[in-house]
Design a protein around this motif. Structure first.
Motif, PDB file in Angstrom:
ATOM      1  N   GLN A   1       7.257  -4.733  -9.076  1.00 24.35           N
ATOM      2  CA  GLN A   1       7.539  -4.714  -7.641  1.00 24.35           C
ATOM      3  C   GLN A   1       6.258  -4.911  -6.840  1.00 24.35           C
ATOM      4  O   GLN A   1       6.248  -5.620  -5.836  1.00 24.35           O
ATOM      5  N   LEU A   2       5.184  -4.286  -7.285  1.00 24.89           N
ATOM      6  CA  LEU A   2       3.898  -4.458  -6.606  1.00 24.89           C
ATOM      7  C   LEU A   2       3.407  -5.898  -6.735  1.00 24.89           C
ATOM      8  O   LEU A   2       2.856  -6.460  -5.790  1.00 24.89           O
ATOM      9  N   GLN A   3       3.647  -6.493  -7.897  1.00 22.49           N
ATOM     10  CA  GLN A   3       3.232  -7.884  -8.098  1.00 22.49           C
ATOM     11  C   GLN A   3       4.038  -8.845  -7.236  1.00 22.49           C
ATOM     12  O   GLN A   3       3.520  -9.862  -6.803  1.00 22.49           O
ATOM     13  N   SER A   4       5.290  -8.525  -6.984  1.00 21.30           N
ATOM     14  CA  SER A   4       6.098  -9.409  -6.136  1.00 21.30           C
ATOM     15  C   SER A   4       5.539  -9.443  -4.717  1.00 21.30           C
ATOM     16  O   SER A   4       5.542 -10.493  -4.074  1.00 21.30           O
ATOM     17  N   TYR A   5       5.039  -8.312  -4.237  1.00 22.32           N
ATOM     18  CA  TYR A   5       4.390  -8.305  -2.924  1.00 22.32           C
ATOM     19  C   TYR A   5       3.146  -9.186  -2.950  1.00 22.32           C
ATOM     20  O   TYR A   5       2.889  -9.947  -2.017  1.00 22.32           O
ATOM     21  N   GLU A   6       2.371  -9.060  -4.021  1.00 17.24           N
ATOM     22  CA  GLU A   6       1.159  -9.869  -4.148  1.00 17.24           C
ATOM     23  C   GLU A   6       1.494 -11.362  -4.193  1.00 17.24           C
ATOM     24  O   GLU A   6       0.806 -12.185  -3.592  1.00 17.24           O
TER      25      GLU A   6
ATOM     26  N   LYS B   1       0.837  -1.207   0.000  1.00 16.79           N
ATOM     27  CA  LYS B   1       0.000   0.000   0.000  1.00 16.79           C
ATOM     28  C   LYS B   1       0.872   1.258   0.000  1.00 16.79           C
ATOM     29  O   LYS B   1       0.581   2.238  -0.691  1.00 16.79           O
ATOM     30  N   LYS B   2       1.952   1.205   0.777  1.00 16.45           N
ATOM     31  CA  LYS B   2       2.895   2.326   0.816  1.00 16.45           C
ATOM     32  C   LYS B   2       3.519   2.566  -0.563  1.00 16.45           C
ATOM     33  O   LYS B   2       3.671   3.704  -1.001  1.00 16.45           O
ATOM     34  N   MET B   3       3.864   1.481  -1.227  1.00 22.47           N
ATOM     35  CA  MET B   3       4.465   1.591  -2.555  1.00 22.47           C
ATOM     36  C   MET B   3       3.478   2.186  -3.564  1.00 22.47           C
ATOM     37  O   MET B   3       3.862   2.991  -4.410  1.00 22.47           O
ATOM     38  N   ARG B   4       2.227   1.782  -3.461  1.00 23.52           N
ATOM     39  CA  ARG B   4       1.209   2.322  -4.381  1.00 23.52           C
ATOM     40  C   ARG B   4       1.054   3.822  -4.172  1.00 23.52           C
ATOM     41  O   ARG B   4       0.892   4.573  -5.127  1.00 23.52           O
ATOM     42  N   ALA B   5       1.092   4.251  -2.932  1.00 21.64           N
ATOM     43  CA  ALA B   5       0.955   5.673  -2.626  1.00 21.64           C
ATOM     44  C   ALA B   5       2.155   6.457  -3.134  1.00 21.64           C
ATOM     45  O   ALA B   5       2.023   7.612  -3.548  1.00 21.64           O
TER      46      ALA B   5
END
Length: 125
Positions: A56-61, A44-48
């Motif tokens: 990178q967001l997909q790796s968190y997912e 969420k922090k990265m999206r903001a």
């Protein structure tokens, strides 16, 4: 001659060991849930921030999904544990042992199993 061999350690299920195993699984599940929450927070922090790439967001997912799969696996193991009757033998772990091998020994009979009940060795097969 001495050889290194994998030995299976089995546990005889008692009410106490059953309770202990459920407690261990519950602790593992709680830890995985905390990790999921932390990963979602970071995501969420990265999206903001919007400076990070989609990969990178997909790796968190992906990491969250892996932990959720482990949680589902733990739930299944707890469910199976509740169905097992007291006195059942369950595989606890595998250990390495040094085994003496002599000429004439039956190779197929060298497999060893250690049986443990409430922390004490009760049989070696």
């Amino acid at each position: 001659m001495k050889v290194l061999q994998t030995v299976i350690v089995k546990q005889i299920l008692t009410e106490k060991s059953k309770h202990d195993l459920v407690e261990q699984f519950s602790q593992q599940k709680l830890q995985l849930q905390k990790e999921c929450e932390q990963l979602r927070f970071e995501q969420k922090k990265m999206r903001a921030d919007q400076k990070h790439q989609f990969s990178q967001l997909q790796s968190y997912e992906h990491e969250v999904k892996a932990r959720l799969d482990k949680i589902n696996n733990i739930d299944f193991m707890i469910e199976q544990l509740h169905m097992l009757p007291v006195g059942s033998e369950i595989k606890q772990q595998e250990v390495q042992a040094v085994i003496d091998v002599e000429i004439g020994d039956q190779w197929n009979e060298l497999d060893k199993t250690i049986v443990v009940k409430e922390g004490k060795v009760v049989d070696i097969r």
